[in-house]
Enzyme design. Structure first.
Site, PDB file in Angstrom:
ATOM      1  N   GLU A 160      19.758  36.382  22.317  1.00 20.80           N
ATOM      2  CA  GLU A 160      20.442  35.833  22.507  1.00 20.80           C
ATOM      3  C   GLU A 160      20.999  34.617  23.669  1.00 20.80           C
ATOM      4  OE1 GLU A 160      25.052  37.202  22.954  1.00 20.80           O
ATOM      5  OE2 GLU A 160      24.158  38.795  21.523  1.00 20.80           O
ATOM      6  N   CYS A 178      22.855  39.949  18.075  1.00 28.25           N
ATOM      7  CA  CYS A 178      22.040  41.478  18.455  1.00 28.25           C
ATOM      8  C   CYS A 178      21.433  41.948  17.268  1.00 28.25           C
ATOM      9  CB  CYS A 178      23.322  42.406  18.607  1.00 28.25           C
ATOM     10  SG  CYS A 178      24.653  42.109  20.478  1.00 28.25           S
ATOM     11  N   THR A 231      30.914  47.067  30.145  1.00 29.38           N
ATOM     12  CA  THR A 231      30.340  47.109  28.718  1.00 29.38           C
ATOM     13  C   THR A 231      28.937  46.144  29.263  1.00 29.38           C
ATOM     14  OG1 THR A 231      31.353  45.069  28.082  1.00 29.38           O
ATOM     15  CG2 THR A 231      32.414  47.750  28.114  1.00 29.38           C
ATOM     16  N   SER A 259      35.814  42.847  16.680  1.00 31.46           N
ATOM     17  CA  SER A 259      34.347  42.951  17.233  1.00 31.46           C
ATOM     18  C   SER A 259      34.405  44.476  16.539  1.00 31.46           C
ATOM     19  CB  SER A 259      33.770  42.665  18.609  1.00 31.46           C
ATOM     20  OG  SER A 259      32.639  42.836  18.311  1.00 31.46           O
ATOM     21  N   HIS A 305      22.454  50.456  16.766  1.00 31.36           N
ATOM     22  CA  HIS A 305      22.999  49.814  17.832  1.00 31.36           C
ATOM     23  C   HIS A 305      24.481  49.717  18.762  1.00 31.36           C
ATOM     24  CE1 HIS A 305      23.758  45.612  19.778  1.00 31.36           C
ATOM     25  NE2 HIS A 305      24.832  45.974  19.575  1.00 31.36           N
ATOM     26  N   LYS A 354      31.799  56.903  17.532  1.00 32.94           N
ATOM     27  CA  LYS A 354      32.529  56.100  16.063  1.00 32.94           C
ATOM     28  C   LYS A 354      31.891  55.820  15.031  1.00 32.94           C
ATOM     29  CE  LYS A 354      36.229  54.637  19.399  1.00 32.94           C
ATOM     30  NZ  LYS A 354      36.901  54.126  19.353  1.00 32.94           N
ATOM     31  N   ASN A 379      24.855  47.974  27.678  1.00 33.18           N
ATOM     32  CA  ASN A 379      24.332  46.969  26.370  1.00 33.18           C
ATOM     33  C   ASN A 379      23.012  46.191  26.629  1.00 33.18           C
ATOM     34  OD1 ASN A 379      24.662  45.803  23.889  1.00 33.18           O
ATOM     35  ND2 ASN A 379      26.506  45.553  24.220  1.00 33.18           N
ATOM     36  N   SER A 386      26.943  40.257  15.991  1.00 34.42           N
ATOM     37  CA  SER A 386      28.402  39.795  15.836  1.00 34.42           C
ATOM     38  C   SER A 386      28.378  37.794  14.898  1.00 34.42           C
ATOM     39  CB  SER A 386      29.081  39.204  16.960  1.00 34.42           C
ATOM     40  OG  SER A 386      29.302  40.683  17.098  1.00 34.42           O
TER      41      SER A 386
END
Length: 505
Positions: A124, A158, A200, A249, A295, A304, A372, A405
């Site tokens: 991307e 991604c 991040t 997101s 991911h 999570k 990331n 996304s």
């Protein structure tokens, strides 16, 4: 990129040494048609991943140093579960990442340029809204007269790396396959404006070799969730920085885990699908998978997301003994109603912790030390897992979850196996493609450890230079090439017409 020294290019190639076996190709290789016939006779090509290679940017900064500078102890090391963050200098870009990853994969695995019949790139981090990164990669092949290579770039946040992988697998499985390998390249630079989102970020690239009789074979059904949402997007052409709604997101990611997991389990309920994965009557739930790769925008979100898998199993059978206790507060509550529920999250993250440590944590080595890297994130995690477990993955079922996304997400399965070697194109005396070979060739942990950490001012200045020069023409970057590992590609110049040239250390 880190790691050991690369030999100088051989005389047959100014970019890569040609690895020709003694006696010529015809003395040691089956023809492509013979390879195709062998695969057909076996009834299944067992298509998947033969090799992986990685590139990470030259600058790495410890999470604790960032916490000290920001006066936020524990915010990144505990709150995001990060150890280090990576950042590129201004002479590193997505093309140099990809060139280096592909060159290393080719050289370290003894591949000829003519062995490659498809290149699919997922990214991307566009440098041009017309010219593909795949076309830049052809510089490695065309001077050897190899231009019959299908494929181009895949583009959806991604998810592009997964789209590239699925396209490559489909080609090898198709009647159009000509007996050669596919190369999948995924890589990005994840940089954010100064502020709370910057920690991040990260960056890197992964190159994968795809073909039949693989040690990591793609098996069974896949489940996808595609929908329209503006959670993370890049509408501005004058900056690398994305427009991000962080809460939206995160919720979209977790809801996609729920949906893909539910759909995958439903598909695995079909006898033929269950047989493909060797479930043999076992429940199609989290217990059926030995490892999970997800991911990783940041590692806390992976934790999570993994808990959402367990919640999906709970939603299917809340009366199971393993869900006795506090979890019963959510009995009968569908997963969609608990996305963003802090109490449910805390309960199921805690309940999932033993499984997370056993099944998912072995895949987080790179993501906790790189940050990331968008399209490459999932596949860095896969390489981390293979590097940690190697041949012990033979017979193991790996659940992979990919998210991009905008949004598209897919859950799919890889199975570790010992290849027969009958359709491998590995050149003698190179060993057959195996899980152990992936681990020993990549040397992931050693290369990450060998990096020299930059201080925060150095990383910050490098990111400032990137911001100043983004979209500009007529300049030559002045990064410290001495800090790059031998064999690394870097941006040498951008001329007045925005044409980019690259050099190799």
């Amino acid at each position: 990129g880190g790691g050991g020294r690369e030999p100088a290019p051989g005389p047959a190639c100014s970019l890569l040494p040609e690895c020709q076996p003694p006696g010529g190709v015809g003395d040691s290789h089956a023809t492509r048609e013979e390879l195709r016939q062998r695969a057909r006779r076996r009834g299944s090509r067992k298509v998947g991943i033969h090799a992986l290679e990685v590139y990470t940017p030259r600058h790495a900064c410890s999470a604790t140093e960032l916490e000290k500078a920001h006066g936020t102890p524990g915010k990144y090391s505990v709150g995001l579960l990060m150890r280090e963050f990576c950042g590129p200098d201004w002479d590193e870009d997505p093309v140099s990442f990809a060139l280096t990853a592909v060159a290393r994969l080719m050289w370290r695995n003894g591949l000829r340029h003519a062995d490659i019949g498809m290149i699919q790139v997922g990214t991307e981090s566009l440098l041009d809204r017309s010219k593909s990164i795949k076309s830049n990669l052809m510089a490695l092949f065309e001077e050897h007269g190899v231009t019959d290579i299908q494929g181009t770039d895949q583009y959806n946040a991604c998810y592009g790396g997964t789209a590239a992988l699925l396209n490559s697998v489909a080609w090898v499985e198709s009647s159009a396959w000509d007996g050669r390998y596919a190369l999948v390249v995924c890589g990005d630079i994840a940089v954010y404006a100064p502020g709370p989102a910057r920690p991040t970020g990260g960056g890197g690239a992964v190159a994968m070799l795809v073909g039949p009789d693989a040690p990591l074979v793609m098996a069974g059904p896949r489940a996808t969730h595609a929908f329209e949402v503006y959670d993370f997007y890049k509408p501005r052409g004058n900056t690398e920085y994305a427009t991000v709604d962080g809460k939206l997101s995160q919720d979209a990611y977790l809801a996609s885990v729920d949906t893909c997991w539910s759909r995958l389990k439903a598909k695995l309920g079909a006898p033929a699908a269950a047989e493909q994965l060797g479930l043999n009557g076992s429940p199609a739930d989290l217990r059926a998978f030995d490892y999970v790769c997800m991911h990783s925008p940041y590692n806390k979100l992976v934790q999570k997301g993994f808990a959402r898998l367990l919640y999906g199993d709970f939603a299917d059978d809340a009366t199971a003994p393993r869900f006795a206790g506090d979890a019963q507060r959510w009995a009968g509550v569908p997963p969609a109603k608990t996305v963003g529920d802090r109490e449910a999250e805390k309960c199921f993250v805690g309940l999932a912790k033993p499984d997370f440590e056993a099944k998912c944590a072995p895949s987080d080595t790179a993501s906790r030390q790189v940050g990331n890297c968008y399209t490459a994130a999932l596949y860095m995690n896969l390489l981390s897992l293979v590097s940690a477990k190697a041949s012990s993955l033979i017979g193991a079922r790996l659940l992979l979850f990919s998210y991009g996304s905008g949004a598209v997400a897919t859950a799919f399965t890889l199975i570790g196996r010992e290849p027969s070697g009958g359709s491998a194109l590995a050149l003698p005396p190179a060993s057959p493609f195996t899980l152990e070979r992936i681990a020993t060739t990549a040397q992931l942990a050693e290369r990450l450890t060998a990096r020299t950490c930059s201080d925060l001012p150095t990383l910050t200045r490098a990111l400032e230079l990137r911001e100043e020069r983004y979209g500009q023409a007529g300049y030559e970057p002045s990064g410290d090439v001495g800090a790059l590992a031998p064999g690394t590609y870097y941006l040498a110049a951008v001329d007045e017409l925005h044409r980019r040239t690259y050099s190799r250390k």
